[in-house]
Scaffold this active site. Sequence first.
Site, short mmCIF file in Angstrom:
data_model
loop_
_atom_site.label_atom_id
_atom_site.label_comp_id
_atom_site.label_asym_id
_atom_site.label_seq_id
_atom_site.Cartn_x
_atom_site.Cartn_y
_atom_site.Cartn_z
N SER A 150 -24.34 -18.49 9.60
CA SER A 150 -25.19 -17.30 9.49
C SER A 150 -25.39 -16.94 8.01
CB SER A 150 -24.57 -16.16 10.31
OG SER A 150 -25.51 -15.13 10.51
N ASP A 228 -29.64 -17.89 20.71
CA ASP A 228 -29.10 -17.00 19.68
C ASP A 228 -29.99 -15.77 19.57
OD1 ASP A 228 -28.51 -15.78 17.19
OD2 ASP A 228 -27.91 -17.69 16.30
N HIS A 261 -24.89 -17.14 19.05
CA HIS A 261 -24.55 -17.04 17.62
C HIS A 261 -23.03 -17.02 17.38
CE1 HIS A 261 -26.15 -16.23 13.60
NE2 HIS A 261 -25.27 -15.27 13.41
#
Lengths: 283, 283
Positions: A150, A228, A261
């Site tokens: 991320s 995600d 995620h």
Amino acid sequence: MEGPQQIASTKMFGGYNKRYKFQSRALGCETTFTIFFPPAASEKKVPIIYWLSGLTCTDENVFIKSGVQRPAADQGIAIIGMDTSPRGLNVEGESDSWDFGVGAGFYLNATQGKWKNWQMYDYVTKELPELLKANFSELDTSRASIFGHSMGGHGALTLYLKNPGAYKSASAFAPISNPSAVPWGKKAFSNYLGDDKSAWEAYDATCLVKNYQGPKSVEILIDQGEADGFLKEQLQPENFKKAAEAAGVPVNLRIQSGYDHSYYFISTFIEDHVMHHAKALHS
Amino acid sequence: MEGPQQIASTKMFGGYNKRYKFQSRALGCETTFTIFFPPAASEKKVPIIYWLSGLTCTDENVFIKSGVQRPAADQGIAIIGMDTSPRGLNVEGESDSWDFGVGAGFYLNATQGKWKNWQMYDYVTKELPELLKANFSELDTSRASIFGHSMGGHGALTLYLKNPGAYKSASAFAPISNPSAVPWGKKAFSNYLGDDKSAWEAYDATCLVKNYQGPKSVEILIDQGEADGFLKEQLQPENFKKAAEAAGVPVNLRIQSGYDHSYYFISTFIEDHVMHHAKALHS
């Protein structure tokens, strides 16, 4: 530079997770980092992979949740994890939101007033490697790769692109691929770097790859969960892939059906990433 | 019996971690459990392994920290994790200590006054298997094994010994092997079961194994970290091993040099345990 002080050591897969603290010059505060030493480190110098974590994480999350130690032990590679921002400085507003300030350093050097200690770029690319080289003879810091998740996936891409040759390979899980164009990035960049967009481009992977002049022989691996929840609004890996293709930088972007995620997603594919780096580090 | 309500689902290693809540009759409160469904569960009925967690844990810890899903996915086995006690009943003193009350059910049926809802033995051996059979056609609950950690490692041993044939195999990480003889067990047993030591023996694996009359063909696997800070005062696996040997029950007690009591230790050897159970479940 004062050496790091070990604050924890736990055996795992024949190696050790060891956690350290030290007073960082770059960050102007005490900070922590963790190294997983594979079993091979007791016999010879081992290569390293830096792991850059995402928003809200400390140096510990990846070691607790990802299972990276199993393939790293197998491959004889050390994993280095650091915190995601300075802590404990009591800067006004530093903890007002989970996506900015503490836990959200974005691996850049801030230029704006009260965020002057947010020098994560210098910390990760300069101070930490020097400290590792000076204090850990088990580590071959000249053989290093970089990956992350991320915010940290984006950090891995930018540090790789901004320092040609410093890292043998780069990979990312669900990176914030074009921060100048998304809410998380706009909030961070405007506060840390000010309103001048050219300053933003120096820390945006999609902008950086357009002018990248370093080695192009090693593919960049990116895994992105198709389910995600941040994909459309915040991550936009297609932007990076298109810019990389136009610049002749090879990118393997894998869209993984049904994955989100979380660290469950990371755990599933972390062995692929370690093997990706092992190929570059052992060659 | 009202069916369980799914509250989370996350893809991992091609399968899914799914978390549920329901109103438990045995516990008299709402409780949560998690199932990891391996990819094979989408095509056929799969066998199961119950995981019993240690003090302070919920149903989630093993799924977040152990990496059990990787070998379970490979072997086509579902993993069932449940909470470690009733919660939310507001029994006086239930949260006064971390090693008793909430998060510390010890997998027994309490007989003493205010702890009457602590019926973890009935919950795990009766209510939960019935609920799984009634609600999850993917699971073959007739092929079940059991393992766990610390308090839950002991739970796995006692449930296996008290229900001959119900579980194809049992294994444990750092079990509290002889609770009647150690501080954690004395505190729990005296409060949950009263002062009559014969009531304690019915939930003490080292006592139970002496009179075990069930199948003895499958070895019990126990891993114990040699550097586990609780080993001498609380765990005492040698007591269990000696009693098992005298009773002709095969036990493979492995003392693992340098390992502690944490999930880092569990992660390192969890694949061995899944393979141990796979052998029994797939035969």
